[in-house]
Structure formats: structure tokens, C-alpha cells
Design a protein around this motif. Sequence first.
Motif, PDB file in Angstrom:
ATOM      1  N   LEU A  86      49.256  42.077  50.314  1.00  0.00           N
ATOM      2  CA  LEU A  86      49.270  42.833  51.570  1.00  0.00           C
ATOM      3  C   LEU A  86      47.954  43.608  51.682  1.00  0.00           C
ATOM      4  O   LEU A  86      47.611  44.399  50.802  1.00  0.00           O
ATOM      5  N   VAL A 140      46.233  46.275  54.175  1.00  0.00           N
ATOM      6  CA  VAL A 140      46.623  47.161  55.269  1.00  0.00           C
ATOM      7  C   VAL A 140      45.487  48.122  55.588  1.00  0.00           C
ATOM      8  O   VAL A 140      44.644  48.419  54.731  1.00  0.00           O
ATOM      9  N   ALA A 177      54.170  48.946  54.217  1.00  0.00           N
ATOM     10  CA  ALA A 177      53.776  48.185  53.029  1.00  0.00           C
ATOM     11  C   ALA A 177      54.572  48.615  51.812  1.00  0.00           C
ATOM     12  O   ALA A 177      54.989  47.775  50.996  1.00  0.00           O
ATOM     13  N   LEU A 191      48.691  43.009  57.362  1.00  0.00           N
ATOM     14  CA  LEU A 191      49.856  43.768  57.814  1.00  0.00           C
ATOM     15  C   LEU A 191      49.370  44.944  58.635  1.00  0.00           C
ATOM     16  O   LEU A 191      48.837  45.911  58.090  1.00  0.00           O
ATOM     17  N   ARG A 235      58.187  39.999  55.902  1.00  0.00           N
ATOM     18  CA  ARG A 235      57.556  41.322  55.703  1.00  0.00           C
ATOM     19  C   ARG A 235      57.999  42.270  56.809  1.00  0.00           C
ATOM     20  O   ARG A 235      57.193  42.956  57.441  1.00  0.00           O
TER      21      ARG A 235
END
Length: 422
Positions: free
Chosen positions: A126, A128, A138, A162, A358
Amino acid sequence: MTPVELSRTVLHAVRRAVDDGELSVTVPERVVVTEPGPGGCGDFATNVALQLARPAGQPPLRVAEILRPRLIGADGIRDVVVTGPGFLNISLDAQTDLVTGLVREIRARGAAYGHGDALAGQVVALRVPYEVRAEVVADAVVRIVATQGGRATVEHGEPVTLRPVPAPEDPAPLGHDASQWALLHPAAHDRPRITADHLVQRESNPLFRVRYAHARIRSLSRNAARLGFAAEPGSLDSGPAVDTDQAPDRVPSPDSGPLDAPPVHTGSAETGLPLTGPVDTGLPDSGPAPIGLPLAGPLDIRSVGPLDPAPLAAPLAAGPPSARWAPDTAAPALTTPRDLLTALTDHPRILAAAATHRAPDRLARHLVTVADAVLPFLPSVLPCGEEKPSAAHRARLALAEAAGTVLAGGLSLLGIDAPEHL
């Protein structure tokens, strides 16, 4: 056989048909079973034949007929009937108790109920941005991915993988639990509302409904211990009463209070039975409302709704207003809580989908569904009036506690406290 086990059985039948060369399709990761629709029959139904028809290059009815004999031969299945364009309607053996099996599975697995291997061995990276909502989402995704056997790592920088819509303002003034919910409950593409609505202890607040449902279930467990019985999976239908004065297992839970406390002169707010200890409502008798909240007084848990002293126009999403009753009237006859059973059996699928996509918002919305389904059921858990605790009450308490387990586990994955009291 539980609905989860039935889903696996249907999936196994598809694999066997593929291995035998009768179907040329990619075996799906999971199969959904639901209660039969209009024109259906049996205990459960699945539309897997319709889903596989196009990739198999065969009519849905033909696919259903290929799967039918493989299902009939499975343990726990009594009959399979094909209806409509290709729905498989499954009848289970008479001795198969879906409620008992489901409750036992949840009790056995506890907070791990719904955990699976959908992402076993996978590492989810991930990336972010430096933004509060992205960080919170997350963090929740890391926990949810772990429930499916995967491992998620969080990094910052481009390219971002994300990126939920940022929070319009700092959610910290809402407090930890409310701010977590405010950021996680909306879908990633929706802008979160950072308002005091998340603190309001009323039916209109989904977070309150979820936490209230859990607190009330815990209260029922404590009050059941005071009445001398505990949860035990079984049939929800009424059976012979159990004389708790002679029951050998009359042992209260550690937080239930002394059984030899001076008796109160009023009946239980939830059952009408005189208790041997103080009534545990799961809610404070008094106390100031949170800052800025128009809470007129203590909540009355004798009825499911409204959950707030003031009458509300909007009923719970779980059912029509007729599902409720005034606290001074007798509880209606219990019917099988289909909505609750469906929500509990759907939990593994929802958890796997939240991990795969997710999307912790899927889990948050599912917890609301579970809460709204269990709340109308709770007034039937404890005995009413002169009624003595029976095997049915033990079974109802076990089902309620199973819902509480799902709520507590889901809230924990979202980083939110599951309160014993509110």
C-alpha cells in the motif's frame, strides 16, 4: 451443516464437474447461498449455474443438471431441486440445524470467525499520501488483509495505490472511536462527514447502533447469569422450562455480580422477572451527555426502539415498526431471525471482500447490518413474566452472543472499541 459449509460444498461440486470434464470453466473463488426466493423451495438456494452458464457455453438449466447429482450425494444434503432458469434449491437433512451449527462455529472460532485464506501468502503493498484518512484506511486494511492470510505493507510516496477522498477537516475533536468510524464508514470515493452526528446517542447514528447492540448483548449475558442460566446452542423454539434453582451450572460470569445480593423490588427492565442482583442494563443510569449532544435522559432498554427517549419517525433498517412493541406489552411470538442468520453467515464473505478490495467500508456497513438485524431479536432472549428459563432461552442467548462476537471482532478490525456498557 452451516451456510458457510454449504457454500464450500457447492464449490466442491463445481470443482468435481470441472475435473470430470463436464464443465469447462474457471472454478470461482466462492459461491454465495441465500434463502430461496419466490418460486423456490428448500432451505437454501444458489444461482451458481446461471453464473457459470456463459463461460461454460451451456444453458443454465444444463449446468444446474450437471451440478445437481454431485450435490445430492454430499453429506448433509437431502434433496436438490432445479427451479426457474437454473436456480439450485437445496434441502438439508432433517437433523441438520443451521442455527445450532452456525452458532457453534462462531463460538468455536471467536473473533477469528470469518478469517480465511483468500490472500494466503500474498504481500499487499500500500502506497498512501501523507493524509489522515489515507493513514487510517491503510491501518485498517493491514488488519483486514491479515484475516485472509495476507500481509500488507504501508509506504508513502508515488505512485499512490490507496487514495481515499481526504477528510475536509481534522477529525481529532470527535475522539478516537468516532473519528475512526467517520473516516472508515464511507466508501473511499465518498467524502467523509466530520460532524458531531457521529457522537449522537440516537438511532440515526450507525456507530451508536452498532456499539449499543454489542453493549446490550453483553448486558443480556450478565442478566442471564443472574437468572441462573448461560448460553447453549440449540433450537430457538420454546421447550421445557429449566428449573434454575436446581440447575448444577448456576455460576455467574465474573462481571455478573453476587447472586445473594439483596433482591430488588422491581422486575428486570428486559424480562419483568425479579432478579437477585441489581439490574444490569449495559447503560448508565444517569450522567451528562457528551458535549453538544441533546440527550434528554437515560436510555430505556426495555424496548428495541426508538433507542432514544424522544420518538423517532424513522424505524430501524432491520424491519418495519411492527417488529417492535411497547415495554409493557408481551413480546410477540418468536420467528426465525432470517435477517440475523443471513448477516452472520455472510460475514466471512464480507470480510474476504473487504480484504481483497482494500475496502474497510464494506466491513463497517456490514456491522450496521448485523446490529440492525440483532436488535429486534434481543427482547426475546430472556424470559418474560412468570416464564422460567428454558433451552430455547439458552439457544437465543447463544445466538445473540454470536452476533456480539461478530460485532466485537469487526469493530476491533476497524480500530474501534466494543463497549461492555454505553
